[in-house]
Design a protein around this motif. Structure first.
Motif, PDB file in Angstrom:
ATOM      1  N   MET A  55     -33.015  14.456  26.522  1.00 30.58           N
ATOM      2  CA  MET A  55     -31.323  15.165  26.153  1.00 30.58           C
ATOM      3  C   MET A  55     -30.749  14.114  25.775  1.00 30.58           C
ATOM      4  N   LEU A  56     -30.452  13.400  25.624  1.00 35.65           N
ATOM      5  CA  LEU A  56     -29.934  12.549  25.168  1.00 35.65           C
ATOM      6  C   LEU A  56     -29.865  11.674  23.950  1.00 35.65           C
ATOM      7  N   LYS A  57     -31.475  11.378  23.662  1.00 36.91           N
ATOM      8  CA  LYS A  57     -31.632  10.154  22.645  1.00 36.91           C
ATOM      9  C   LYS A  57     -30.747  10.620  21.468  1.00 36.91           C
ATOM     10  N   ASN A  58     -30.974  11.808  20.901  1.00 35.70           N
ATOM     11  CA  ASN A  58     -30.620  12.153  19.768  1.00 35.70           C
ATOM     12  C   ASN A  58     -28.877  11.974  19.290  1.00 35.70           C
ATOM     13  N   LEU A  59     -28.634  12.008  20.368  1.00 35.27           N
ATOM     14  CA  LEU A  59     -27.018  11.345  19.483  1.00 35.27           C
ATOM     15  C   LEU A  59     -26.648  10.219  18.910  1.00 35.27           C
ATOM     16  N   PHE A  60     -27.702   9.508  19.010  1.00 30.72           N
ATOM     17  CA  PHE A  60     -27.907   7.435  18.267  1.00 30.72           C
ATOM     18  C   PHE A  60     -28.498   7.516  17.148  1.00 30.72           C
ATOM     19  N   VAL A  61     -29.471   8.995  17.582  1.00 28.53           N
ATOM     20  CA  VAL A  61     -30.011   8.620  15.713  1.00 28.53           C
ATOM     21  C   VAL A  61     -29.625   9.614  15.043  1.00 28.53           C
ATOM     22  N   LEU A  62     -28.285   8.495  14.059  1.00 27.87           N
ATOM     23  CA  LEU A  62     -27.660   8.666  12.992  1.00 27.87           C
ATOM     24  C   LEU A  62     -28.646   8.981  11.557  1.00 27.87           C
ATOM     25  N   ARG A  63     -28.435  10.110  10.689  1.00 23.40           N
ATOM     26  CA  ARG A  63     -28.723  10.274   9.745  1.00 23.40           C
ATOM     27  C   ARG A  63     -27.431  10.006   8.264  1.00 23.40           C
ATOM     28  N   SER A  64     -26.735   8.941   8.143  1.00 22.11           N
ATOM     29  CA  SER A  64     -26.514   8.799   7.093  1.00 22.11           C
ATOM     30  C   SER A  64     -25.334   7.451   7.469  1.00 22.11           C
ATOM     31  N   LYS A  65     -25.372   6.330   6.636  1.00 21.49           N
ATOM     32  CA  LYS A  65     -25.008   5.066   6.702  1.00 21.49           C
ATOM     33  C   LYS A  65     -22.966   5.104   7.262  1.00 21.49           C
ATOM     34  N   TRP A  66     -22.999   6.419   6.563  1.00 21.17           N
ATOM     35  CA  TRP A  66     -21.388   6.624   6.874  1.00 21.17           C
ATOM     36  C   TRP A  66     -21.162   7.069   8.627  1.00 21.17           C
ATOM     37  N   GLN A  67     -22.149   7.496   9.240  1.00 20.54           N
ATOM     38  CA  GLN A  67     -21.981   8.213  10.398  1.00 20.54           C
ATOM     39  C   GLN A  67     -22.395   6.999  11.409  1.00 20.54           C
ATOM     40  N   LEU A  68     -23.401   5.912  10.969  1.00 24.48           N
ATOM     41  CA  LEU A  68     -23.934   4.942  11.376  1.00 24.48           C
ATOM     42  C   LEU A  68     -21.720   3.896  11.284  1.00 24.48           C
ATOM     43  N   ALA A  69     -21.612   3.606  11.007  1.00 22.11           N
ATOM     44  CA  ALA A  69     -20.448   2.907  10.259  1.00 22.11           C
ATOM     45  C   ALA A  69     -19.148   3.525  11.025  1.00 22.11           C
ATOM     46  N   VAL A  70     -18.828   4.776  11.214  1.00 19.03           N
ATOM     47  CA  VAL A  70     -17.849   5.791  11.874  1.00 19.03           C
ATOM     48  C   VAL A  70     -18.185   5.194  13.457  1.00 19.03           C
ATOM     49  N   VAL A  71     -19.722   5.400  13.684  1.00 19.54           N
ATOM     50  CA  VAL A  71     -20.153   5.065  15.021  1.00 19.54           C
ATOM     51  C   VAL A  71     -19.458   3.814  15.611  1.00 19.54           C
ATOM     52  N   ILE A  72     -19.231   2.960  15.303  1.00 21.39           N
ATOM     53  CA  ILE A  72     -19.159   2.109  15.527  1.00 21.39           C
ATOM     54  C   ILE A  72     -17.957   1.720  15.706  1.00 21.39           C
ATOM     55  N   VAL A  73     -16.898   1.537  14.955  1.00 23.57           N
ATOM     56  CA  VAL A  73     -15.751   2.122  14.398  1.00 23.57           C
ATOM     57  C   VAL A  73     -15.175   2.815  16.119  1.00 23.57           C
ATOM     58  N   SER A  74     -15.303   4.131  16.476  1.00 24.03           N
ATOM     59  CA  SER A  74     -15.096   4.887  17.883  1.00 24.03           C
ATOM     60  C   SER A  74     -15.182   4.184  18.793  1.00 24.03           C
ATOM     61  N   ALA A  75     -17.088   3.167  18.679  1.00 22.10           N
ATOM     62  CA  ALA A  75     -16.768   2.432  20.302  1.00 22.10           C
ATOM     63  C   ALA A  75     -16.271   1.247  20.407  1.00 22.10           C
ATOM     64  N   ILE A  76     -15.768   0.644  19.215  1.00 19.46           N
ATOM     65  CA  ILE A  76     -14.582  -0.206  19.503  1.00 19.46           C
ATOM     66  C   ILE A  76     -13.548   0.067  19.639  1.00 19.46           C
ATOM     67  N   GLY A  77     -12.806   1.466  19.714  1.00 21.61           N
ATOM     68  CA  GLY A  77     -12.583   1.593  19.593  1.00 21.61           C
ATOM     69  C   GLY A  77     -11.996   2.304  21.846  1.00 21.61           C
TER      70      GLY A  77
END
Length: 339
Positions: A55-77
Motif C-alpha cells: 500500500m505504501l512502498k510506492n510513496l518512496f519510489v521517486l521517478r526523478s532526481k528532482w523528486q528525490l531532492a524535494v522530498v528530502i527538503v520537505s522531510a527536513i521541513g
C-alpha cells in the motif's frame, strides 16, 4: 521481537521519571501532537518498506532526481515543524500551565533533531528510488536535497532574526497575540520585555515559508490535461500536510489546553460544518429504460467494444485519453486502490 527492542529505552526513561510522574504525564499530554507527528515521521518509512509495502512502498519510489531532492527538503521541513512546536511547549508550558520548568532545547539541537527525524525518510527514499533512478541521479538528488534542506534552516533563522529586529512587526504580532489571548498571555508574551516569548518567532517564520511553499506547489503542479507534465511526488504532499498540521494544530493545542477544550472536538465540529456548508456529496441521476427498444439498442451496442470506446471518448478534444484500471487483489485491497 527485534522490531520492538527500540521500545526498551522508552520504558527505561519512563521508569526513571516515575517518582515525578505527575509533571511527566502533564508534559506528555501537552506534547502529544509533536510526539505523535514525530513518531509518524519515524515509523512511516518502516510501514512503507516492511509492514505495508503493497500500500505504501510506492510513496518512496521517486521517478526523478528532482523528486528525490524535494522530498528530502520537505522531510527536513516536517521535522523542523515538529521540533519547533515541541520547543515552544517546553519553553512556555511553565508560564502558561504552571508546570515545573524542564529542559530547554537550543537552536542548534532543534535543527539537529529536525534532521534526525527526517533522516530515515531520506534514507528509505534514496534506497527505494533505485527502481527508477541510477546511482548518479540518486546521489545528485540526495546532495541537492541536503543542500536545499540546510538552506531552508538558514532561511528560517534569517526570517526569524528579521522579525526579531523589526520593532514594528514585533509590536503588531504582540498586539495580535494579546488580543487573541487576552484572558491569559502567559506563555506568549514575555512580561519583562512585552515581546513574544521564546520559540514563537521561529514557528511564525517557518509557517510563512510553509504557506508559500504549499501555495507554490499547488499552483505549479495543479493537474492539467497535458502530456509529459511535471509531477510532484505524493510523498511531498504528505510531508507538507504534516508540517502544516503540526504548526496549526500544535498552536491550537497550546492555546486551547489552557481552557481545557480538546482540539479534537473542534476539529470534528469544523469538519462537520464544512461537510454541511460546502455540500461535498455527489449525486448522479439514473434513468430507467423507457421501452424494450432502448434495451435492445443498449444490448446491441454493448457487444461492439470499439464502438463503446468511441462513444466514451467522443467528447474529448485534442489528444484522447482512456484510463483503464487493473487492480490487484484480494478484494478489499483491489477495491481500495480502484477507488
Amino acid at each position: 521481537m527485534k522490531k520492538f527492542i527500540w521500545f526498551l529505552p522508552v520504558l527505561a526513561v519512563l521508569a526513571t521519571w516515575l517518582p515525578n510522574s505527575d509533571a511527566v504525564w502533564k508534559y506528555l499530554f501537552f506534547l502529544r501532537l509533536p510526539i505523535l507527528m514525530g513518531l509518524f515521521l519515524l515509523l512511516l518509512p518502516k510501514l512503507a518498506k516492511d509492514w505495508l509495502p503493497a500500500m505504501l512502498k510506492n510513496l518512496f519510489v521517486l521517478r526523478s532526481k528532482w523528486q528525490l531532492a524535494v522530498v528530502i527538503v520537505s522531510a527536513i521541513g516536517a521535522g523542523t515543524s515538529v521540533i519547533s512546536v515541541a520547543a515552544i511547549i517546553l519553553d512556555n508550558a511553565p508560564a502558561r500551565f504552571g508546570v515545573p520548568p524542564t529542559i530547554e532545547i537550543s537552536e542548534f539541537w532543534q535543527y539537529g533533531i529536525a534532521i534526525a527525524l527526517s533522516l530515515y525518510i531520506c534514507i528509505i527514499a534514496f534506497d527505494l528510488s533505485q527502481e527508477k533512478l541510477n546511482n548518479k541521479e540518486r546521489r545528485w538528488g540526495a546532495f541537492v536535497g541536503a543542500v536545499l534542506g540546510i538552506g531552508l534552516l538558514f532561511v528560517i533563522s534569517f526570517i526569524r532574526d528579521w522579525l526579531s529586529s523589526n520593532a514594528f512587526l514585533k509590536k503588531i504580532l504582540a498586539n495580535i497575540v494579546s488580543f487573541v489571548g487576552k484572558h491569559n498571555t502567559f506563555g506568549y508574551i514575555n512580561p519583562q520585555t512585552g515581546e513574544l516569548s521564546g520559540g514563537h518567532l521561529t514557528a511564525i517564520a517557518y509557517l510563512l515559508i510553509g504557506v508559500v511553499i504549499y501555495i507554490t506547489v499547488g499552483l505549479r503542479f495543479n493537474p492539467k490535461s497535458e502530456t509529459n507534465r511535471p509531477e510532484a511526488p505524493a510523498l511531498l504532499y504528505v510531508l507538507l500536510i504534516i508540517s502544516m498540521v503540526t504548526l496549526f494544530y500544535g498552536g491550537a493545542t497550546f492555546y486551547f489546553d489552557y481552557f481545557r477544550i480538546p482540539v479534537l472536538i473542534l476539529f470534528i465540529a469544523f469538519s462537520a460544518i464544512s461537510y454541511i456548508a460546502f455540500d461535498v456529496n455527489h449525486f448522479f441521476q439514473i434513468n430507467k429504460f423507457k421501452d424494450s427498444e432502448d434495451k435492445k439498442r443498449d444490448n446491441r451496442d454493448s457487444t461492439n467494444f470499439q464502438e463503446l470506446l468511441e462513444k466514451r471518448l467522443q467528447h474529448q478534444e485534442g489528444e484522447r485519453t482512456l484510463v483503464i484500471i487493473c487492480a490487484s487483489g484480494g478484494g478489499i485491497q483491489a477495491a481500495g486502490w480502484t477507488v
